[in-house]
Design a protein around this motif. Sequence first.
Motif, PDB file in Angstrom:
ATOM      1  N   PRO A  76       0.834  -1.202   0.000  1.00  0.00           N
ATOM      2  CA  PRO A  76       0.000   0.000   0.000  1.00  0.00           C
ATOM      3  C   PRO A  76       0.868   1.252   0.000  1.00  0.00           C
ATOM      4  N   ALA A  77       0.284   2.374  -0.410  1.00  0.00           N
ATOM      5  CA  ALA A  77       1.006   3.644  -0.456  1.00  0.00           C
ATOM      6  C   ALA A  77       1.207   4.199   0.952  1.00  0.00           C
ATOM      7  N   PRO A  78       2.170   5.107   1.134  1.00  0.00           N
ATOM      8  CA  PRO A  78       2.393   5.715   2.455  1.00  0.00           C
ATOM      9  C   PRO A  78       1.193   6.511   2.931  1.00  0.00           C
ATOM     10  N   GLU A  79       1.017   6.581   4.265  1.00  0.00           N
ATOM     11  CA  GLU A  79      -0.016   7.410   4.864  1.00  0.00           C
ATOM     12  C   GLU A  79       0.445   7.855   6.244  1.00  0.00           C
ATOM     13  N   ASN A  80      -0.279   8.818   6.796  1.00  0.00           N
ATOM     14  CA  ASN A  80       0.041   9.394   8.100  1.00  0.00           C
ATOM     15  C   ASN A  80      -1.129   9.216   9.053  1.00  0.00           C
ATOM     16  N   TYR A  81      -0.860   9.017  10.327  1.00  0.00           N
ATOM     17  CA  TYR A  81      -1.874   9.109  11.375  1.00  0.00           C
ATOM     18  C   TYR A  81      -1.163   9.222  12.714  1.00  0.00           C
ATOM     19  N   GLY A  82      -1.928   9.541  13.753  1.00  0.00           N
ATOM     20  CA  GLY A  82      -1.334   9.733  15.059  1.00  0.00           C
ATOM     21  C   GLY A  82      -1.380   8.464  15.895  1.00  0.00           C
ATOM     22  N   CYS A  83      -1.802   8.551  17.129  1.00  0.00           N
ATOM     23  CA  CYS A  83      -2.039   7.441  18.052  1.00  0.00           C
ATOM     24  C   CYS A  83      -1.038   7.398  19.208  1.00  0.00           C
ATOM     25  N   SER A  84      -1.532   6.964  20.352  1.00  0.00           N
ATOM     26  CA  SER A  84      -0.730   6.736  21.550  1.00  0.00           C
ATOM     27  C   SER A  84      -1.246   5.457  22.186  1.00  0.00           C
ATOM     28  N   GLN A  85      -0.349   4.679  22.800  1.00  0.00           N
ATOM     29  CA  GLN A  85      -0.799   3.459  23.467  1.00  0.00           C
ATOM     30  C   GLN A  85       0.143   3.100  24.610  1.00  0.00           C
ATOM     31  N   ALA A  86      -0.422   2.387  25.599  1.00  0.00           N
ATOM     32  CA  ALA A  86       0.351   2.037  26.791  1.00  0.00           C
ATOM     33  C   ALA A  86      -0.143   0.717  27.358  1.00  0.00           C
ATOM     34  N   VAL A  87       0.763   0.004  28.000  1.00  0.00           N
ATOM     35  CA  VAL A  87       0.461  -1.260  28.680  1.00  0.00           C
ATOM     36  C   VAL A  87       0.358  -0.991  30.178  1.00  0.00           C
ATOM     37  N   TRP A  88      -0.735  -1.455  30.771  1.00  0.00           N
ATOM     38  CA  TRP A  88      -0.948  -1.345  32.219  1.00  0.00           C
ATOM     39  C   TRP A  88      -0.830  -2.730  32.840  1.00  0.00           C
ATOM     40  N   LEU A  89       0.037  -2.855  33.884  1.00  0.00           N
ATOM     41  CA  LEU A  89       0.265  -4.147  34.519  1.00  0.00           C
ATOM     42  C   LEU A  89      -0.094  -4.152  35.999  1.00  0.00           C
ATOM     43  N   GLY A  90      -0.654  -3.065  36.493  1.00  0.00           N
ATOM     44  CA  GLY A  90      -1.007  -2.981  37.898  1.00  0.00           C
ATOM     45  C   GLY A  90      -2.357  -3.593  38.204  1.00  0.00           C
ATOM     46  N   GLU A  91      -2.978  -3.149  39.293  1.00  0.00           N
ATOM     47  CA  GLU A  91      -4.280  -3.654  39.692  1.00  0.00           C
ATOM     48  C   GLU A  91      -5.281  -3.469  38.559  1.00  0.00           C
ATOM     49  N   GLU A  92      -6.126  -4.478  38.352  1.00  0.00           N
ATOM     50  CA  GLU A  92      -7.106  -4.553  37.262  1.00  0.00           C
ATOM     51  C   GLU A  92      -6.463  -4.857  35.916  1.00  0.00           C
ATOM     52  N   GLY A  93      -5.150  -5.063  35.905  1.00  0.00           N
ATOM     53  CA  GLY A  93      -4.477  -5.387  34.657  1.00  0.00           C
ATOM     54  C   GLY A  93      -4.398  -6.886  34.432  1.00  0.00           C
ATOM     55  N   PRO A  94      -3.757  -7.294  33.342  1.00  0.00           N
ATOM     56  CA  PRO A  94      -3.137  -6.413  32.352  1.00  0.00           C
ATOM     57  C   PRO A  94      -4.176  -5.725  31.474  1.00  0.00           C
ATOM     58  N   ALA A  95      -3.772  -4.603  30.893  1.00  0.00           N
ATOM     59  CA  ALA A  95      -4.644  -3.876  29.983  1.00  0.00           C
ATOM     60  C   ALA A  95      -3.786  -3.157  28.951  1.00  0.00           C
ATOM     61  N   LEU A  96      -4.347  -2.945  27.788  1.00  0.00           N
ATOM     62  CA  LEU A  96      -3.726  -2.107  26.774  1.00  0.00           C
ATOM     63  C   LEU A  96      -4.692  -0.963  26.489  1.00  0.00           C
ATOM     64  N   ILE A  97      -4.176   0.271  26.608  1.00  0.00           N
ATOM     65  CA  ILE A  97      -4.988   1.466  26.376  1.00  0.00           C
ATOM     66  C   ILE A  97      -4.447   2.168  25.146  1.00  0.00           C
ATOM     67  N   ARG A  98      -5.331   2.607  24.282  1.00  0.00           N
ATOM     68  CA  ARG A  98      -4.868   3.308  23.092  1.00  0.00           C
ATOM     69  C   ARG A  98      -5.824   4.409  22.662  1.00  0.00           C
ATOM     70  N   ASN A  99      -5.246   5.481  22.101  1.00  0.00           N
ATOM     71  CA  ASN A  99      -5.990   6.499  21.369  1.00  0.00           C
ATOM     72  C   ASN A  99      -5.711   6.333  19.891  1.00  0.00           C
ATOM     73  N   PHE A 100      -6.760   6.477  19.080  1.00  0.00           N
ATOM     74  CA  PHE A 100      -6.555   6.458  17.633  1.00  0.00           C
ATOM     75  C   PHE A 100      -6.870   7.838  17.087  1.00  0.00           C
ATOM     76  N   ASP A 101      -5.880   8.445  16.424  1.00  0.00           N
ATOM     77  CA  ASP A 101      -5.992   9.803  15.895  1.00  0.00           C
ATOM     78  C   ASP A 101      -5.954   9.760  14.375  1.00  0.00           C
ATOM     79  N   TYR A 102      -7.027  10.262  13.749  1.00  0.00           N
ATOM     80  CA  TYR A 102      -7.160  10.117  12.296  1.00  0.00           C
ATOM     81  C   TYR A 102      -8.273  11.041  11.822  1.00  0.00           C
ATOM     82  N   PRO A 103      -8.307  11.414  10.533  1.00  0.00           N
ATOM     83  CA  PRO A 103      -9.422  12.217  10.033  1.00  0.00           C
ATOM     84  C   PRO A 103     -10.753  11.467  10.189  1.00  0.00           C
ATOM     85  N   PRO A 104     -11.752  12.074  10.804  1.00  0.00           N
ATOM     86  CA  PRO A 104     -13.006  11.363  11.098  1.00  0.00           C
ATOM     87  C   PRO A 104     -13.732  10.832   9.874  1.00  0.00           C
ATOM     88  N   ASP A 105     -13.629  11.540   8.739  1.00  0.00           N
ATOM     89  CA  ASP A 105     -14.397  11.121   7.571  1.00  0.00           C
ATOM     90  C   ASP A 105     -13.762   9.947   6.826  1.00  0.00           C
TER      91      ASP A 105
END
Length: 317
Positions: free
Chosen positions: A83-112
Amino acid sequence: MYKTFVATREDWPGEAWLARFVAGRAEAESWYFGQAVVPIPSAEDCRAALERHMPELLPHYERACALVGDDEVAHRMLSHYRPAPENYGCSQAVWLGEEGPALIRNFDYPPDIVSDRFELTEWSGLKVISKAQRPWGGCLDGMNEEGLVASVTFGGSRVQGVGFSIILMLRYVLETCHRVNQAVAALCRIPVALPQNVTVVDRSGRYATLFLGPRQRPIISRVRACTNHQRTGRPSSSSMARQLRLLQALEEPSMSLSRLTDLFLLPPLYSGRDPYRTLYTAVYRPAEGRVDYIWPGKRWSQSFKDFRIGEYTHCYL
């Protein structure tokens, strides 16, 4: 603007999928062909590459090709190969404490452009909950019923190589792997088209963050937070600020999963500006088989035990 998201069950692509593919074809072609800097492969090349690197997906690919008929351009796009190149954002983190494990992420992209679908599928006997994207098979983040979670962020460079889209590679991992070590082996083996960062975690708490790219050796790390840069290249100030905030938060003695999730809804992690708005936050809890999709003021929980078909419309201010 307003965007409506849907949660739906579709065990495998069929006539409903075909109708969506036809309706969204122009955007799919724009994504696949874009401003490609390597030669576009033939449909035969695409199929051969898929058979070589992800043969378990081949029957599903051929089913999708049969649905679209004798259409070489569609077959090339459906392969996700080169596929051709593209751009987008995003942040993600692994949580290993109480109530974990968990993976949390934001997805940043044009809504349309981003798909509206959160799906429960069962292509080959293994249930997968994922955020679907692009013409067939792709997912931005997801979890299978064995407790493996995978999520991707953009790697920060538009270098293009000979390989597959990361969103099909994530689908492959969720369809064929049960544990982190299996996912890591697959992601290191399959050639990737563009620089990408992938975090995987399983219900045992094992995790890894991989920095992948064309013409470079995969880097397997134990970093618990990543954004949109790799060790080589020049990271943006935004990417650096987001990763630093996450790494600091993970070291705070009083941090909890709830507090960490709240941080994802605040700057610098949360983006309310075009073109790369934060479209959703996801909190995957593999031990529970549950994911929470979150927007400011809204939490939408789904699980393998209780997956509910429905929709939610969010107003992006």
